[in-house]
Design a protein around this motif. Sequence first.
Motif, PDB file in Angstrom:
ATOM      1  N   ALA A   1      33.084  47.181  50.477  1.00  0.00           N
ATOM      2  CA  ALA A   1      32.061  47.260  49.436  1.00  0.00           C
ATOM      3  C   ALA A   1      32.546  48.036  48.222  1.00  0.00           C
ATOM      4  O   ALA A   1      32.362  47.619  47.069  1.00  0.00           O
ATOM      5  CB  ALA A   1      30.791  47.901  49.994  1.00  0.00           C
ATOM      6  N   THR A   2      33.199  49.188  48.441  1.00  0.00           N
ATOM      7  CA  THR A   2      33.666  50.006  47.323  1.00  0.00           C
ATOM      8  C   THR A   2      34.705  49.273  46.490  1.00  0.00           C
ATOM      9  O   THR A   2      34.710  49.368  45.254  1.00  0.00           O
ATOM     10  CB  THR A   2      34.238  51.343  47.849  1.00  0.00           C
ATOM     11  OG1 THR A   2      33.169  52.135  48.366  1.00  0.00           O
ATOM     12  CG2 THR A   2      34.938  52.118  46.752  1.00  0.00           C
ATOM     13  N   CYS A   3      35.570  48.518  47.150  1.00  0.00           N
ATOM     14  CA  CYS A   3      36.623  47.810  46.416  1.00  0.00           C
ATOM     15  C   CYS A   3      36.092  46.543  45.748  1.00  0.00           C
ATOM     16  O   CYS A   3      36.402  46.281  44.578  1.00  0.00           O
ATOM     17  CB  CYS A   3      37.765  47.467  47.369  1.00  0.00           C
ATOM     18  SG  CYS A   3      38.614  48.922  48.036  1.00  0.00           S
ATOM     19  N   ALA A   4      35.307  45.753  46.480  1.00  0.00           N
ATOM     20  CA  ALA A   4      34.845  44.465  45.950  1.00  0.00           C
ATOM     21  C   ALA A   4      33.760  44.622  44.906  1.00  0.00           C
ATOM     22  O   ALA A   4      33.646  43.792  43.988  1.00  0.00           O
ATOM     23  CB  ALA A   4      34.332  43.593  47.091  1.00  0.00           C
TER      24      ALA A   4
ATOM     25  N   VAL B   1      32.901  38.310  39.726  1.00  0.00           N
ATOM     26  CA  VAL B   1      32.707  39.323  40.769  1.00  0.00           C
ATOM     27  C   VAL B   1      32.251  38.664  42.068  1.00  0.00           C
ATOM     28  O   VAL B   1      32.708  39.025  43.160  1.00  0.00           O
ATOM     29  CB  VAL B   1      31.698  40.389  40.305  1.00  0.00           C
ATOM     30  CG1 VAL B   1      31.317  41.311  41.461  1.00  0.00           C
ATOM     31  CG2 VAL B   1      32.284  41.203  39.159  1.00  0.00           C
ATOM     32  N   LEU B   2      31.354  37.679  41.974  1.00  0.00           N
ATOM     33  CA  LEU B   2      30.890  36.981  43.169  1.00  0.00           C
ATOM     34  C   LEU B   2      32.035  36.271  43.867  1.00  0.00           C
ATOM     35  O   LEU B   2      32.170  36.340  45.101  1.00  0.00           O
ATOM     36  CB  LEU B   2      29.796  35.973  42.793  1.00  0.00           C
ATOM     37  CG  LEU B   2      29.221  35.138  43.939  1.00  0.00           C
ATOM     38  CD1 LEU B   2      28.597  36.032  45.003  1.00  0.00           C
ATOM     39  CD2 LEU B   2      28.197  34.143  43.410  1.00  0.00           C
ATOM     40  N   ALA B   3      32.891  35.587  43.112  1.00  0.00           N
ATOM     41  CA  ALA B   3      34.038  34.908  43.706  1.00  0.00           C
ATOM     42  C   ALA B   3      34.977  35.906  44.377  1.00  0.00           C
ATOM     43  O   ALA B   3      35.476  35.674  45.490  1.00  0.00           O
ATOM     44  CB  ALA B   3      34.789  34.103  42.643  1.00  0.00           C
TER      45      ALA B   3
ATOM     46  N   LEU C   1      43.258  32.279  37.273  1.00  0.00           N
ATOM     47  CA  LEU C   1      42.933  30.854  37.343  1.00  0.00           C
ATOM     48  C   LEU C   1      41.503  30.663  37.829  1.00  0.00           C
ATOM     49  O   LEU C   1      40.913  31.551  38.458  1.00  0.00           O
ATOM     50  CB  LEU C   1      43.903  30.148  38.296  1.00  0.00           C
ATOM     51  CG  LEU C   1      45.389  30.266  37.948  1.00  0.00           C
ATOM     52  CD1 LEU C   1      46.239  29.669  39.060  1.00  0.00           C
ATOM     53  CD2 LEU C   1      45.684  29.590  36.623  1.00  0.00           C
ATOM     54  N   GLY C   2      40.945  29.487  37.566  1.00  0.00           N
ATOM     55  CA  GLY C   2      39.622  29.174  38.088  1.00  0.00           C
ATOM     56  C   GLY C   2      39.631  29.177  39.604  1.00  0.00           C
ATOM     57  O   GLY C   2      40.538  28.615  40.232  1.00  0.00           O
ATOM     58  N   ALA C   3      38.637  29.790  40.210  1.00  0.00           N
ATOM     59  CA  ALA C   3      38.673  29.928  41.672  1.00  0.00           C
ATOM     60  C   ALA C   3      37.297  29.856  42.316  1.00  0.00           C
ATOM     61  O   ALA C   3      37.161  30.176  43.496  1.00  0.00           O
ATOM     62  CB  ALA C   3      39.345  31.253  42.054  1.00  0.00           C
ATOM     63  N   ARG C   4      36.272  29.414  41.567  1.00  0.00           N
ATOM     64  CA  ARG C   4      34.938  29.410  42.162  1.00  0.00           C
ATOM     65  C   ARG C   4      34.885  28.535  43.407  1.00  0.00           C
ATOM     66  O   ARG C   4      34.369  28.946  44.455  1.00  0.00           O
ATOM     67  CB  ARG C   4      33.903  28.920  41.148  1.00  0.00           C
ATOM     68  CG  ARG C   4      32.485  28.940  41.713  1.00  0.00           C
ATOM     69  CD  ARG C   4      31.447  28.440  40.726  1.00  0.00           C
ATOM     70  NE  ARG C   4      30.128  28.438  41.317  1.00  0.00           N
ATOM     71  CZ  ARG C   4      29.055  27.947  40.736  1.00  0.00           C
ATOM     72  NH1 ARG C   4      29.128  27.426  39.518  1.00  0.00           N
ATOM     73  NH2 ARG C   4      27.881  27.974  41.348  1.00  0.00           N
TER      74      ARG C   4
END
Length: 346
Positions: free
Chosen positions: A79-82, A199-201, A271-274
């Motif tokens: 959690a702290t990192c992400a 951030v979600l990805a 790069l795009g990563a969704r």
Amino acid sequence: MDFHPTEEQSAAAGLAARIFRDLATHERLAAAGTGSDAELWKALTSAGLTAAVEEVGLLGLVLLLEEQGRTTAQVPYAATCAYGILPVAAHGSPAQRAALLPALGSGEAVATGAFPGHGRITATPDGRLTGTAPAVPWLRDATHVLVPDARRALWLVRTDAPGVTTSPVETTAPWSAGRLTLTGAAAERLGGEDAYERVLAGARTAFAGLQAGVCAGSLARAVEYTSTREQFGRPLSTNQGVMLRAADAYMDTEAIRVTAYEAAWRIDQGLGAREHALTAAWWASEAGKRVVHTGQHLHGGMGADLDHPVHRHFLWGRQLDAYLGCGSALLAELGDTLAATQEESA
């Protein structure tokens, strides 16, 4: 595309593995109950493994979280990192980075995120937040919460600020979770319009890496048990049914790992990563659930013992399945994303 870790990433993962192995023992985890292990958290931050995430990137974090997952160590590391270090480093203002990154790296501050948002939080133009997040992981340890509002803007909220109320919530896994209630709480905006999706990805990818470790740890316990437990004069591992289930679990674990690596590499490269993060989340949810069930089943009657170490992997695997989202919902979102991409390129 190169998933080989750098020298720095390998060194950080090796150090993390040693600390988790030495301190996240079955006895210490049992003693921690549903709370976090303060001594283990101090050991990680003192070793620089929290601050190092800014340097090793998301792929490095995935490697580190695999080591946490193998031992189901009860610390607010993911959690702290992400939701703290990587978002602030990528989207924070110079003042936010100067104020938060040293504190997060040293463990003085602990971050988490009220993700997924589902539009529960509203924000006024001057940054006053109102709403409720029913179950935020590691909220009981957190000093800061990253909150998405209904418009998908990101806000940083201090847990000790006026208008912020937290209360304990018990979840399937002992993640020191809590209910977050905001009543006109003051918050700082983090990043621009694209910050939420990025951030979600990243968070989906990070927690998929955590699930890869949980599954690897569950499978390792099952292999050890079935290799030493004998039935009718031979080890259980020599039975074809056991071998097939273990092989399927291994392939599922590798699928979680490689999709998490790919998504992390793409994000690190800008790069795009969704869709890649959604794919990793889907594998972590669906395959992760299968693996931890297999790990428990291969222990036979011992797997039904709630105090057995493998049961902790089962709880974490099911919690991560719920946290990342059910498979059908993730597939629906992935389908919408791919359809939108095709329309844009047409």
